[in-house]
Motif scaffolding. Sequence first.
Motif, PDB file in Angstrom:
ATOM      1  N   HIS A 276       0.373   4.210  -0.996  1.00 14.17           N
ATOM      2  CA  HIS A 276      -0.072   5.226  -1.947  1.00 14.17           C
ATOM      3  C   HIS A 276      -1.287   5.968  -1.384  1.00 14.17           C
ATOM      4  O   HIS A 276      -2.008   5.454  -0.542  1.00 14.17           O
ATOM      5  N   ALA A 282      -9.066  10.885  -7.618  1.00 13.59           N
ATOM      6  CA  ALA A 282      -8.192   9.874  -8.213  1.00 13.59           C
ATOM      7  C   ALA A 282      -8.964   8.635  -8.607  1.00 13.59           C
ATOM      8  O   ALA A 282      -9.927   8.240  -7.971  1.00 13.59           O
ATOM      9  N   ARG A 317      -4.138   9.562 -10.648  1.00 10.72           N
ATOM     10  CA  ARG A 317      -3.157   8.519 -10.432  1.00 10.72           C
ATOM     11  C   ARG A 317      -2.763   8.519  -8.958  1.00 10.72           C
ATOM     12  O   ARG A 317      -2.517   9.580  -8.380  1.00 10.72           O
ATOM     13  N   VAL A 319      -0.612   8.441  -5.658  1.00  8.89           N
ATOM     14  CA  VAL A 319       0.696   9.028  -5.382  1.00  8.89           C
ATOM     15  C   VAL A 319       1.416   8.182  -4.327  1.00  8.89           C
ATOM     16  O   VAL A 319       0.864   7.924  -3.247  1.00  8.89           O
TER      17      VAL A 319
END
Length: 714
Positions: A276, A282, A317, A319
């Motif tokens: 991720h 984030a 969030r 990714v």
Amino acid sequence: MRDTVQQQTVATAPYGAWHSPVDAALVASHDGHPEYVGTVGEEVWWTAPRPAEGGRRALVRRRTDGAEVPVLAPPWNVRSKVMGYGGTPWAAVDRASGGPLVVFVHFADQRLYVHEPDAPAGGPPRPLTPLSPVGEGLRWADPVIHPARGEVWCVLEEFTGEGPTDVRRVIAAVPLDGSAAGERAAVRELTDDRHRFLTGPRLSPDGRRAAWIVWDHPRMPWDGTEVVLADVAEDGSFTGARVVLGGPDEAVAQIEWAEDGALLAATDRTGWWNLHRLEPAAARTGGEPAAEAGGEPAAAEAGGEEAGTEAWGRAGRPVALCPREEEFAGPLWKLGHRWFAPLSGGLIAVLHGRGAATLGILDPRAGEPADVPGPWTEWEPTLAVNGTRVVGVAASPHSGHEVVELDVCTGRSRVIGSAHTDAVDPAYYPRPHLRTFTGPDGREIHAQVYPPHNPGHSAPDGELPPYVIWAHGGPTGRAPLVLDLEIAYFTSRGIGVAEVNYGGSTGYGRAYRERLRERWGVVDVEDCAAVAEALADEGVADRHRLAIRGGSAGGWTAAASLTATELYACATVSYPILDLVSWATGGTHDFESCYTESLVGPLAEVEDRYRERSPLYRADRIGAPFLLLQGLDDTICPPEQCERFLAAVSGRGIPHAYLTFEGEGHGFRRADTMIRALEAELSLYIQTFGLTRSDVPTLELLNPAAPNSTGGAS
């Protein structure tokens, strides 16, 4: 794989009686593999096993002319004891003059040392850290050298008392000038010790931020971890630390910085360890401030600041870069494991797969890795990059572990270190089969089956071979599918081997590894038995000549199997856990002292379960011979458990032997130890299975039984 002895006369002989050139000395000389690969300028360095030198780990460098030379002569042993299993024990930087500067942990005293191997004046390594008389002293791992600051940053494990859990861990800065060699106060702590465990810091490309991974008891790092981010002040101190990813049910195994300032993380938030990306804006979850494990906004780790003081504390969030039902990471048993490494231009070298891991180059924009061509089927969690080069350690069922280099621009891969050479004709190597068996409740069980194989022998018609079930350690781990001369030692003599990746193993997603949650001693035992039963039902193995063996957690499974089933004719149990109660109440090292909370359940709530499953308290159910092997310096599974277990077995007439080894800890590293242990194991099978051999010393069994040619409990 070539078979150069195929044309020789094939002799008919019973399974287990075949002659083989793979002897115990050969196996011991090839034990271990390269580890902790890194690049130093244009050179590649790694640690390498030296079984014939007391089991030390050497630091080796591959010069630009291709020569492999040692960085340090004996007795220097480059190996850390942090968390019991250690971590990256060295770091080095290239310099414009004077050659490289290397910092390393010496196993004997666990001090950090600095060395200049190319310095004209020469001289031995110089200590950087002091000794401590408290408990097991000061230990270090995961170092990163900062020449401009004149420091090396690393994890410090400091014992505060005599008990195995009297310990604290912080990230610390050690002066490179040696001023802390006799002065603990000269070591600068960069974090506090609020978290029980942490990894070394990863510094952002601009040097303004540091990130690291933390977790606390009773969690293990594959249960749940958090990623902490802090700002780095001008004086090198950490300020405004906050949690940006992870939680009690999300295990982040590795983090690295991309060259554009984003943070890359291997996390199992989807049920698989996938890669991720976190942008600077984030945080852990959309719409909420970053929080600690308890769900409250994260307080500062250092500097007294609140979480969310800048862009990195805002909502967002992570990714997924390549969402797949595959693993892009694994269990963090050692600090410094590296399953991925960012390259220039945004590409990422990744290890990924189900079960076995392969090396690929991931373009996040395309979302698909391009796998590296070559014969290697398994890669170790140690990657290093330099420009467009990726270096790792890989093996296959036909070759041992080698240091492999990939040129990303050309796609060409080649062996550059520890090159595999056939110690015997490869026709004697085992030929494994990947299998998926069906266990209780229809669950899948992954395994590797190695049938007996010897080009010079065949068995009489109608005879079925003996088989040994191998239970791997961990138990949160996995048996790799690689050439292992220890397996060849048995298969080339006519004894089959089946390695079982029982429920709880890694490589198959979080749900598979959590099958063992609160069911250790049940699922692992059942899965091993299901594989053994299936091989017998298929007519592959002799039902009356089945054995089980394992070390550490595998030793637990082997011993527990003897108390739970009459399936096995005998067992080899190495440095095992035998009493869960004592193991969970100060009988092991700090790292695993709460491991049973997830594997068995909370001790305060289910103490009866701890006793019911422990082989120590079920010794009256054992009816088969066994061999017990134990290192006397083992602090993870101490010898006292073996001694109490033997006392419980005493007087019951069970044939057994107990071999101990001075100077050995958890796992055997000395050539003479490995030779003795392997020959003793074979002798156990000779006596139990009724084999005819005279090429190994006879293992003296207490309460010996008559040779049992049909197997079964004696």
